[in-house]
Structures are given as C-alpha cells and as structure tokens.
Design a protein around this motif. Sequence first.
Motif, mmCIF file in Angstrom:
data_model
loop_
_atom_site.group_PDB
_atom_site.id
_atom_site.type_symbol
_atom_site.label_atom_id
_atom_site.label_comp_id
_atom_site.label_asym_id
_atom_site.label_seq_id
_atom_site.Cartn_x
_atom_site.Cartn_y
_atom_site.Cartn_z
ATOM 1 N N THR A 46 0.832 -1.203 0.000
ATOM 2 C CA THR A 46 0.000 0.000 0.000
ATOM 3 C C THR A 46 0.870 1.259 0.000
ATOM 4 N N LEU A 49 2.472 1.760 -3.436
ATOM 5 C CA LEU A 49 1.501 2.300 -4.387
ATOM 6 C C LEU A 49 1.219 3.774 -4.115
ATOM 7 N N LEU A 50 1.162 4.149 -2.848
ATOM 8 C CA LEU A 50 0.927 5.551 -2.502
ATOM 9 C C LEU A 50 2.109 6.411 -2.933
ATOM 10 N N ALA A 53 1.861 6.860 -6.593
ATOM 11 C CA ALA A 53 0.813 7.807 -6.993
ATOM 12 C C ALA A 53 1.280 9.243 -6.803
ATOM 13 N N SER A 56 3.927 9.957 -9.528
ATOM 14 C CA SER A 56 3.351 9.999 -10.867
ATOM 15 C C SER A 56 2.511 11.255 -11.067
ATOM 16 N N SER A 85 -4.422 4.131 -7.691
ATOM 17 C CA SER A 85 -3.523 3.340 -6.847
ATOM 18 C C SER A 85 -4.272 2.291 -6.039
ATOM 19 N N THR A 86 -5.534 2.554 -5.741
ATOM 20 C CA THR A 86 -6.318 1.603 -4.948
ATOM 21 C C THR A 86 -6.905 0.481 -5.808
ATOM 22 N N LEU A 88 -5.248 -0.509 -8.898
ATOM 23 C CA LEU A 88 -4.272 -0.905 -9.912
ATOM 24 C C LEU A 88 -4.008 -2.410 -9.926
ATOM 25 N N ALA A 174 1.516 3.618 -14.720
ATOM 26 C CA ALA A 174 0.746 2.552 -14.083
ATOM 27 C C ALA A 174 0.920 1.238 -14.839
ATOM 28 N N ARG A 177 4.245 -0.373 -13.970
ATOM 29 C CA ARG A 177 4.210 -1.084 -12.685
ATOM 30 C C ARG A 177 3.500 -2.427 -12.841
ATOM 31 N N SER A 189 4.675 -5.733 -5.710
ATOM 32 C CA SER A 189 4.702 -4.317 -6.066
ATOM 33 C C SER A 189 5.310 -3.469 -4.948
ATOM 34 N N GLU A 194 7.750 4.851 -10.296
ATOM 35 C CA GLU A 194 7.361 6.245 -10.516
ATOM 36 C C GLU A 194 8.290 7.196 -9.767
#
Length: 241
Positions: A46, A49-50, A53, A56, A85-86, A88, A174, A177, A189, A194
């Motif tokens: 998480t 991914l944050l 985001a 990016s 991101s939530t 993907l 995205a 990734r 991940s 990014e």
Amino acid sequence: MDSRMDALASLGSLEGVASALAGSRDGIDALLRDRGLRRTPPELTTESLLRGAIASATLEGSVSSAEEMRAGQGDEVAVAALRLSTELLALVPTLRTAPLQAFARLHAVLGAGAVADDQLGRPRDGAAAERLHLLARRLLEPTTAPALLVAAVVHAELATAAPFASHNGLVARAAERLVLVTRGVDEKSLIVPEAGHLALRAEYESNLRAYAQAGGSSGVHAWLVYAAEAYAKAAELSPVR
C-alpha cells in the motif's frame, strides 16, 4: 523462438542494454529476496503504491503536496492518481490476458469526471488505436526479452503515443508497474518505479522525448539505458528499505 520474430528481444541486443538491465534486476532481486526472508505485510505494498501515486501525479503536473495526497486530497490529477492506486493491482490478471482492456481500464479510472464518458478508455483516433493494438499484440507474443525491457517499452510507447484524451503519463507509469508485477519482477509491487523517474526527472523527460523522435534506434537505446538506472533508483526508494 526465432529471434528474428521477437521484436522486443531484439532491443536487448542494443549496446549496453542487456548488461544495464541485468544489473538493475540483480539489485531488485537482492532487495526482494532479503525481504522474502521475513513476512511482507500488505501495508508495504500500500505504501509503495501511494508513493508511486504521489510521484506519478507530480510528473503529470500536479501541484498537490505529498501531505495533501496522503490525506486523500489534492487537485484533479492527484485525486485521479490516488484513485487508480487503490485499483491498480486488480488489473494484473487483465494485463496478462487482455492488455487492451487493461489499458482502457487504466484510462477509465483516471479520466472519470475529467473527460466525457464516451472518451473514457477509448483511443483518440485510428492511429492511436493501431499503436495500442500493436503494443497489446507484443505483450501477448512469446518473448525472450528481459522483463525490465518489456516494462520500459510499454511505458515509453504509452507515454509517447499519448493514445487517450487525458492522463497518458499516468496511464504509462501505471502500466509499467503492472508489467513489473505480471512478469515476476516484483510480484508484491514493492519497488517504486514512478519515484525512480521523479528522482531522475530531467533524464526521464529528455529520454522520453528522444524515444518519441522518428528515425533510427538511438532514442530507443537511450531510453532503455536510462530505464535501467531508473529501476535501480526505484528499488532504492522502496518502502522495504
């Protein structure tokens, strides 16, 4: 397979590309292998991914701060990046079997509320549609190309073709990734490609411009060598560290 029919693998023969990508892959593998000796909580994914985001969105022109985005706020680009991101990683199976659908869904999530509904997930014109179809076919064909090379090409193709009405840079990063996940480089991940591009922003933008220029393979070569550096940086910026 016959290398003459393997367009992606042929790019790996460009001078210095294979060795540069192999070095970056070794670094990623070492990071993740070390982490694999311990339990990897989902919070690390998480967080990755944050961070992705945030980076990016900044590359796409957002002026929202990291603090705002961590609070779920920001301008339109920032909110779109957070929204994607939530969702993907749910697209991993789709990218494996139906890349065109995955690309369309990326844009549909990002563009919701920003472009007309009839533009969501749809190529801008016939040329853009053709470029997307070619890229999707390449992803479905067998290849001996390194996974990092495949990810770099997908990113550059989507970023330079700009096939959708909006958010093309976000779509490209995205998709990159997702390729890293689907091709087994980073199944959880945890690296942040990014952020690697943002840390090397001047080189990132100049090499994308070079890739987009018609004629010869020099721009492609420069992009792939650059991408190896960016992936090494992506590992350095992982929350695993």
